[in-house]
Design an enzyme around this catalytic site. Sequence first.
Site, PDB file in Angstrom:
ATOM      1  N   ARG A  37      46.790  45.192 -34.450  1.00 13.14           N
ATOM      2  CA  ARG A  37      45.877  45.395 -32.722  1.00 13.14           C
ATOM      3  C   ARG A  37      46.831  46.145 -32.219  1.00 13.14           C
ATOM      4  O   ARG A  37      48.187  46.081 -32.150  1.00 13.14           O
ATOM      5  CB  ARG A  37      46.105  44.719 -32.292  1.00 13.14           C
ATOM      6  CG  ARG A  37      43.923  44.304 -31.530  1.00 13.14           C
ATOM      7  CD  ARG A  37      43.978  42.663 -31.254  1.00 13.14           C
ATOM      8  NE  ARG A  37      42.943  42.831 -31.395  1.00 13.14           N
ATOM      9  CZ  ARG A  37      42.021  42.653 -30.050  1.00 13.14           C
ATOM     10  NH1 ARG A  37      42.890  43.305 -29.122  1.00 13.14           N
ATOM     11  NH2 ARG A  37      40.397  42.749 -30.751  1.00 13.14           N
TER      12      ARG A  37
ATOM     13  N   GLU B 288      31.381  46.743 -28.387  1.00 16.07           N
ATOM     14  CA  GLU B 288      30.495  44.867 -28.466  1.00 16.07           C
ATOM     15  C   GLU B 288      30.147  46.394 -26.613  1.00 16.07           C
ATOM     16  O   GLU B 288      31.426  46.111 -26.045  1.00 16.07           O
ATOM     17  CB  GLU B 288      30.570  44.272 -28.326  1.00 16.07           C
ATOM     18  CG  GLU B 288      29.633  43.585 -27.159  1.00 16.07           C
ATOM     19  CD  GLU B 288      29.841  41.322 -27.480  1.00 16.07           C
ATOM     20  OE1 GLU B 288      31.102  40.758 -28.077  1.00 16.07           O
ATOM     21  OE2 GLU B 288      29.112  40.866 -27.124  1.00 16.07           O
TER      22      GLU B 288
ATOM     23  N   LYS C 163      38.817  42.710 -22.766  1.00 19.96           N
ATOM     24  CA  LYS C 163      38.106  42.855 -22.272  1.00 19.96           C
ATOM     25  C   LYS C 163      37.387  42.087 -20.558  1.00 19.96           C
ATOM     26  O   LYS C 163      36.974  42.384 -19.896  1.00 19.96           O
ATOM     27  CB  LYS C 163      36.291  43.743 -22.832  1.00 19.96           C
ATOM     28  CG  LYS C 163      36.441  45.062 -23.136  1.00 19.96           C
ATOM     29  CD  LYS C 163      35.636  45.255 -23.721  1.00 19.96           C
ATOM     30  CE  LYS C 163      35.458  44.502 -25.309  1.00 19.96           C
ATOM     31  NZ  LYS C 163      34.136  45.091 -26.133  1.00 19.96           N
TER      32      LYS C 163
HETATM   33  P1  ATP Z   1      38.747  42.614 -26.598  1.00 21.60           P
HETATM   34  O1  ATP Z   1      39.072  41.937 -27.083  1.00 21.60           O
HETATM   35  O2  ATP Z   1      40.253  43.869 -26.033  1.00 21.60           O
HETATM   36  O3  ATP Z   1      37.745  42.685 -25.115  1.00 21.60           O
HETATM   37  P2  ATP Z   1      37.145  43.761 -28.899  1.00 21.60           P
HETATM   38  O4  ATP Z   1      37.667  43.542 -30.743  1.00 21.60           O
HETATM   39  O5  ATP Z   1      36.482  42.539 -28.020  1.00 21.60           O
HETATM   40  O6  ATP Z   1      38.624  43.695 -27.572  1.00 21.60           O
HETATM   41  P3  ATP Z   1      35.359  44.973 -29.612  1.00 21.60           P
HETATM   42  O7  ATP Z   1      34.193  46.064 -28.725  1.00 21.60           O
HETATM   43  O8  ATP Z   1      34.855  44.228 -30.041  1.00 21.60           O
HETATM   44  O9  ATP Z   1      36.632  44.595 -28.458  1.00 21.60           O
HETATM   45  O10 ATP Z   1      35.928  45.972 -30.288  1.00 21.60           O
HETATM   46  C1  ATP Z   1      35.441  47.357 -31.234  1.00 21.60           C
HETATM   47  C2  ATP Z   1      36.698  48.112 -32.112  1.00 21.60           C
HETATM   48  O11 ATP Z   1      37.925  48.165 -31.912  1.00 21.60           O
HETATM   49  C3  ATP Z   1      36.844  46.521 -33.306  1.00 21.60           C
HETATM   50  O12 ATP Z   1      36.494  47.465 -34.470  1.00 21.60           O
HETATM   51  C4  ATP Z   1      38.385  46.157 -32.762  1.00 21.60           C
HETATM   52  O13 ATP Z   1      38.241  45.523 -33.899  1.00 21.60           O
HETATM   53  C5  ATP Z   1      39.231  46.960 -32.209  1.00 21.60           C
HETATM   54  N1  ATP Z   1      40.404  46.939 -31.066  1.00 21.60           N
HETATM   55  C6  ATP Z   1      39.785  46.254 -30.170  1.00 21.60           C
HETATM   56  N2  ATP Z   1      41.202  46.064 -29.781  1.00 21.60           N
HETATM   57  C7  ATP Z   1      41.844  46.983 -29.965  1.00 21.60           C
HETATM   58  C8  ATP Z   1      43.256  47.253 -29.764  1.00 21.60           C
HETATM   59  N3  ATP Z   1      44.034  46.492 -28.923  1.00 21.60           N
HETATM   60  N4  ATP Z   1      44.110  48.167 -31.457  1.00 21.60           N
HETATM   61  C9  ATP Z   1      43.407  48.202 -31.994  1.00 21.60           C
HETATM   62  N5  ATP Z   1      42.017  48.314 -32.062  1.00 21.60           N
HETATM   63  C10 ATP Z   1      41.059  47.297 -31.152  1.00 21.60           C
HETATM   64 MG    MG Z   2      35.249  41.382 -28.607  1.00 17.77          MG
END
Ligand code: ATP
Ligand code: MG
Length: 550
Positions: A255, A30, A265
């Site tokens: 994760r 995102e 984020k």
């Molecule tokens: P955050 O919670 O850190 O803001 P998010 O999951 O909301 O991250 P997205 O942009 O939705 O961020 O993530 C894109 C991809 O990266 C998704 O498939 C998510 O599952 C993966 N991802 C995010 N954080 C991690 C992590 N700590 N380890 C592995 N994969 C991750």
């Molecule tokens: Mg997210």
Amino acid sequence: MDTNNFIEEFIVEDLNNGRFEQVHMRFPPEPNGYLHLGHAFSICLQFTTAKKFGGKTNLRFDDTNPLVEETEYVNAIREDVKWLGFDWEDREFYASDYFDRLYAFAKQLIEQGDAYVDDQSPELIAEQKGTPTKPGTNSPFRDRSVAENLDLFERMRKGEFPDGARILRAKIDMTSPNMLMRDPLIYRIKHATHHRTGDAWCIYPMYDFAHGQSDSIENISHSVCTLEFENHRPVYNWFIEKLGIFPSRQIEFARLNFTYTVMGKRKMIQMVREGDVTGWDDPRMPTISGARRRGYPAAAIREFNDRVGVAKRDKLIDLSLLEFFVRQHLNASAKRMMAVLDPIKLTITNYPEGQTELIETANNPEDEEAGTRNLTFGRNLFIEKDDFKEEANRKYFRLKLGGMVRLKSGFIIEADEAVKDADGNIIEVKARYFPESKSGSDTSGLKPKGTIHWVHEGTAVPATINLYDRLFTDETPDSHEGKDFREFLNPNSMETIEAWIEPAAAVLPKGEVVQFLRKGYFAVDPDSTSDRQIFNRTVTLKDNYAKKRQ
Ligand code: ATP
Ligand code: MG
């Protein structure tokens, strides 16, 4: 084919039983912030897994929330994925490109009697949801006619209602033990300008509705996501079944988290906005752009991720493991140069005033092809303050009065005198050199135990060096009930010093990482100018964290 983990096993199974003919994956960020090292793990996983099976990976921006998404983030994400070494070719997609199709899918659900417009307030809807142990209650609007639902949904789209006045819900089961199946929200009214579609829409699909359908539109075979989406899988599959679309398979993995940092984020945005760091790409940040600015090689990050491997339980990894791979890569590739970080004058009293000579030195002893360069040697030099002591025991292999040491690639010297200021601080060391002891043609027969680095005063260049320590003082700063993670920020995470560097280091291009002998690896900061080189310490030569922990 050899499989390395459960994801690959699922893929093999699906290829063998004909569920999918080819592997097609996606990385779906995102664009609401910069990518972090957890994302880097996911990127490596998606791209390398697909490639292993001869498949492809799309880059898809999951941009369904106009309030938090920005083009700046889209551009940063593209740059980061590219820098990590992956190529999505011409397959750069946006959920917002599918808004028309998603809208049509929603209408299809309404027509099938699988979705309805709810006029209740978000608060009331939340109340009726029940709890994990108590079933929810049906909305009074649940049994509206198809015609009325269609009419209301179209009017939602036309902008006839304010934000929150109505919402489209899937009609699943308010008594399901899975809370997410209790008539999830699928389209909401949001009068907001989108970074790509502008004001074309005032209704936006919710994550669960947009994400899975985008996978199907792109014929994604394996939709690999993190564990928090495990409960969403029944919803994901329900939409596929009801819409009769491409049956992408969702697979969840754990994760990756690192000690002494936070990666969400939302939290990173807070640190950027509050000025705790200099920006998203501050070398202390756990972002990909921060790692790049700090000098971490992309290959080291890839190898680290490969070694860590995919798991089903969340992992908390020590940052020093990543640094191990960083050191290994830099040891092979970085040029060796000299810089004096905490200088003291060294005068070679028997070297003629006004005279200099050139000394040849290897650019990287680990890599013969890196060649050699010349250093200027003369009467006035700088050495590190802590490489000299007036007195020291036999285990001190650096310079002491009456003791000998070799100046790296240069001559052997013996210290005669420590010159002090009025307060008794040593401000200069006087020494003699042995002209026949030049490195490479040493006939002196002298065998000093230590070698120290130095720079020549007349040709050395001043530079700025940023030294970094951990960003937080606590191993898991965001896990303390009732305490804000920012309370654990390390007030000494960055120290800026002035150093003397040899002239070759002053013209290194931005981004290059050099090893300053005995001091660590340092990356040329992009803010450097032709007058002033700025270095960010990438890593020390040894694992200092491990030492501190003992
Ligand atoms: P955050 O919670 O850190 O803001 P998010 O999951 O909301 O991250 P997205 O942009 O939705 O961020 O993530 C894109 C991809 O990266 C998704 O498939 C998510 O599952 C993966 N991802 C995010 N954080 C991690 C992590 N700590 N380890 C592995 N994969 C991750
Ligand atoms: Mg997210």
